[in-house]
Design a protein around this motif. Sequence first.
Motif, PDB file in Angstrom:
ATOM      1  N   LEU A 238      32.092 -42.633  29.852  1.00  0.00           N
ATOM      2  CA  LEU A 238      31.177 -43.047  29.426  1.00  0.00           C
ATOM      3  C   LEU A 238      30.486 -43.386  30.912  1.00  0.00           C
ATOM      4  O   LEU A 238      30.939 -44.652  31.507  1.00  0.00           O
ATOM      5  CB  LEU A 238      31.250 -44.485  28.721  1.00  0.00           C
ATOM      6  N   ARG A 239      29.295 -43.776  30.307  1.00  0.00           N
ATOM      7  CA  ARG A 239      28.458 -43.943  32.024  1.00  0.00           C
ATOM      8  C   ARG A 239      27.033 -44.554  30.767  1.00  0.00           C
ATOM      9  O   ARG A 239      26.068 -44.510  30.417  1.00  0.00           O
ATOM     10  CB  ARG A 239      27.551 -42.016  32.263  1.00  0.00           C
ATOM     11  N   VAL A 240      26.650 -45.371  32.141  1.00  0.00           N
ATOM     12  CA  VAL A 240      25.767 -47.107  30.834  1.00  0.00           C
ATOM     13  C   VAL A 240      23.780 -45.495  31.279  1.00  0.00           C
ATOM     14  O   VAL A 240      23.878 -45.084  32.179  1.00  0.00           O
ATOM     15  CB  VAL A 240      25.127 -47.962  32.463  1.00  0.00           C
TER      16      VAL A 240
ATOM     17  N   VAL B 244      32.084 -50.982  25.528  1.00  0.00           N
ATOM     18  CA  VAL B 244      30.706 -50.758  26.271  1.00  0.00           C
ATOM     19  C   VAL B 244      29.509 -51.223  24.799  1.00  0.00           C
ATOM     20  O   VAL B 244      30.720 -51.233  23.784  1.00  0.00           O
ATOM     21  CB  VAL B 244      30.696 -49.318  26.294  1.00  0.00           C
ATOM     22  N   ILE B 245      28.891 -51.331  24.771  1.00  0.00           N
ATOM     23  CA  ILE B 245      27.464 -51.675  24.192  1.00  0.00           C
ATOM     24  C   ILE B 245      26.997 -50.703  23.573  1.00  0.00           C
ATOM     25  O   ILE B 245      26.490 -50.103  24.609  1.00  0.00           O
ATOM     26  CB  ILE B 245      26.444 -52.871  24.630  1.00  0.00           C
TER      27      ILE B 245
ATOM     28  N   GLU C  78      25.869 -51.435  27.968  1.00  0.00           N
ATOM     29  CA  GLU C  78      26.249 -51.895  29.324  1.00  0.00           C
ATOM     30  C   GLU C  78      28.022 -51.722  29.376  1.00  0.00           C
ATOM     31  O   GLU C  78      28.569 -51.030  27.473  1.00  0.00           O
ATOM     32  CB  GLU C  78      26.487 -52.934  28.404  1.00  0.00           C
ATOM     33  N   ALA C  79      28.713 -51.151  29.870  1.00  0.00           N
ATOM     34  CA  ALA C  79      29.894 -51.640  29.765  1.00  0.00           C
ATOM     35  C   ALA C  79      30.713 -52.075  30.100  1.00  0.00           C
ATOM     36  O   ALA C  79      30.235 -52.791  32.289  1.00  0.00           O
ATOM     37  CB  ALA C  79      30.302 -49.946  30.410  1.00  0.00           C
TER      38      ALA C  79
ATOM     39  N   VAL D 129      31.713 -51.884  21.051  1.00  0.00           N
ATOM     40  CA  VAL D 129      32.956 -50.732  20.615  1.00  0.00           C
ATOM     41  C   VAL D 129      34.114 -51.324  22.140  1.00  0.00           C
ATOM     42  O   VAL D 129      33.870 -50.816  23.131  1.00  0.00           O
ATOM     43  CB  VAL D 129      33.023 -49.589  20.730  1.00  0.00           C
ATOM     44  N   LEU D 130      35.458 -51.973  21.523  1.00  0.00           N
ATOM     45  CA  LEU D 130      36.255 -51.834  22.204  1.00  0.00           C
ATOM     46  C   LEU D 130      37.215 -50.527  22.309  1.00  0.00           C
ATOM     47  O   LEU D 130      37.595 -49.452  21.854  1.00  0.00           O
ATOM     48  CB  LEU D 130      37.913 -52.424  21.497  1.00  0.00           C
TER      49      LEU D 130
END
Length: 77
Positions: free
Chosen positions: A38-40, A17-18, A11-12, A28-29
């Motif tokens: 970043l891409r899911v 993100v997770i 997830e973002a 993570v912040l």
Amino acid sequence: MVRFLEGVVLEATEDRVIVSLHGLGFEVLCPTGTLGRLRVGETARLHTRLVVREDSLTLYGFHDPTLLEWFDLLVSV
């Protein structure tokens, strides 16, 4: 100390993100520049810093180790 994470982005959101890593989900912040890379569903490697406070454990992540060094410098002031 968690020095880096490498796992799949589950997830973002606008500030975090997770990342799934061996059955664990790490929140993570991240700064905007890192989030934009970043891409899911894709694998990500984040250089991280775990900040321990009285009431929280917060993991911050950066796509570039230089950004982590800047973060460390700023929080040490």
